[in-house]
Design a protein around this motif. Structure first.
Motif, short mmCIF file in Angstrom:
data_model
loop_
_atom_site.label_atom_id
_atom_site.label_comp_id
_atom_site.label_asym_id
_atom_site.label_seq_id
_atom_site.Cartn_x
_atom_site.Cartn_y
_atom_site.Cartn_z
N UNK A 34 27.36 55.88 35.57
CA UNK A 34 27.22 54.42 35.62
C UNK A 34 27.48 53.96 37.05
N UNK A 35 27.23 52.69 37.28
CA UNK A 35 27.71 52.05 38.50
C UNK A 35 29.06 51.43 38.17
N UNK A 36 30.05 51.75 38.98
CA UNK A 36 31.41 51.28 38.75
C UNK A 36 31.75 50.14 39.71
N UNK A 37 32.38 49.11 39.16
CA UNK A 37 32.75 47.93 39.90
C UNK A 37 34.24 47.64 39.70
N UNK A 38 34.83 46.98 40.67
CA UNK A 38 36.18 46.46 40.48
C UNK A 38 36.13 44.93 40.57
N UNK A 39 37.05 44.32 39.90
CA UNK A 39 37.15 42.87 39.89
C UNK A 39 38.50 42.50 39.30
N UNK A 40 38.77 41.22 39.30
CA UNK A 40 39.97 40.79 38.60
C UNK A 40 39.74 40.97 37.10
N UNK A 41 40.80 40.92 36.34
CA UNK A 41 40.72 40.98 34.89
C UNK A 41 41.53 39.85 34.31
N UNK A 42 40.92 38.88 33.67
CA UNK A 42 39.48 38.82 33.41
C UNK A 42 38.67 38.60 34.69
N UNK A 43 37.43 39.04 34.67
CA UNK A 43 36.61 38.96 35.87
C UNK A 43 36.32 37.50 36.19
N UNK A 44 36.39 37.17 37.46
CA UNK A 44 36.15 35.79 37.84
C UNK A 44 35.55 35.64 39.21
N UNK A 45 35.75 36.63 40.06
CA UNK A 45 35.24 36.54 41.41
C UNK A 45 33.86 37.15 41.53
N UNK A 46 33.31 37.14 42.72
CA UNK A 46 31.99 37.73 42.93
C UNK A 46 32.03 39.24 42.74
N UNK A 47 30.94 39.81 42.27
CA UNK A 47 30.85 41.25 42.10
C UNK A 47 30.41 41.90 43.41
N UNK A 48 31.00 43.07 43.69
CA UNK A 48 30.57 43.83 44.85
C UNK A 48 29.31 44.62 44.54
N UNK A 49 28.98 45.56 45.42
CA UNK A 49 27.77 46.33 45.22
C UNK A 49 27.98 47.49 44.26
N UNK A 50 29.22 47.80 43.97
CA UNK A 50 29.53 48.89 43.06
C UNK A 50 29.37 50.24 43.74
#
Length: 114
Positions: A91-107
């Motif tokens: 898969x493509x893995x991403x990080x973000x806050x939890x719950x997600x709220x900010x912009x997504x990176x490129x993964x």
């Protein structure tokens, strides 16, 4: 608002290991709960591992016992140690806050294949 850049993905054989890294920018990083998410084409992005602003962690059943999430607030970084990888972890893995709220990176792409 916190922004994220993921790295560390790659091609690995089944049973192998990878360590993903997430670099964050922005203020108040240490106050946020964080998560690692993954997405495959045609499916919704799913949360696979979460860590509180303390040390509490939680994992999706599919990765429990194989993945370990951690964070370093001083470095504004988060990590995902992935062991005993399976083809279905591709898969493509991403990080973000939890719950997600900010912009997504490129993964970062993780491919598990022989």
């Amino acid at each position: 608002q916190v922004q994220f850049v993921e790295s560390g993905g790659g091609l690995v054989q089944p049973g192998g290991s990878l360590r993903l890294s997430c670099a964050a920018s922005g203020s108040d990083f240490r106050f946020y709960g964080l998560g690692w998410y993954r997405q495959v084409p045609g499916k919704q992005r799913e949360l696979v591992a979460a860590i509180t602003n303390g040390v509490g962690t939680n994992y999706a059943d599919s990765v429990k016992g194989r993945f370990t999430i951690s964070r370093d607030n001083a470095k504004k970084a988060m990590y995902l140690q992935m062991d005993s990888l399976k083809p279905e972890d591709t898969a493509v893995y991403y990080c973000n806050t939890n719950p997600s709220g900010g912009p997504w990176g490129q993964g970062t792409q993780v491919t598990v294949s022989s």
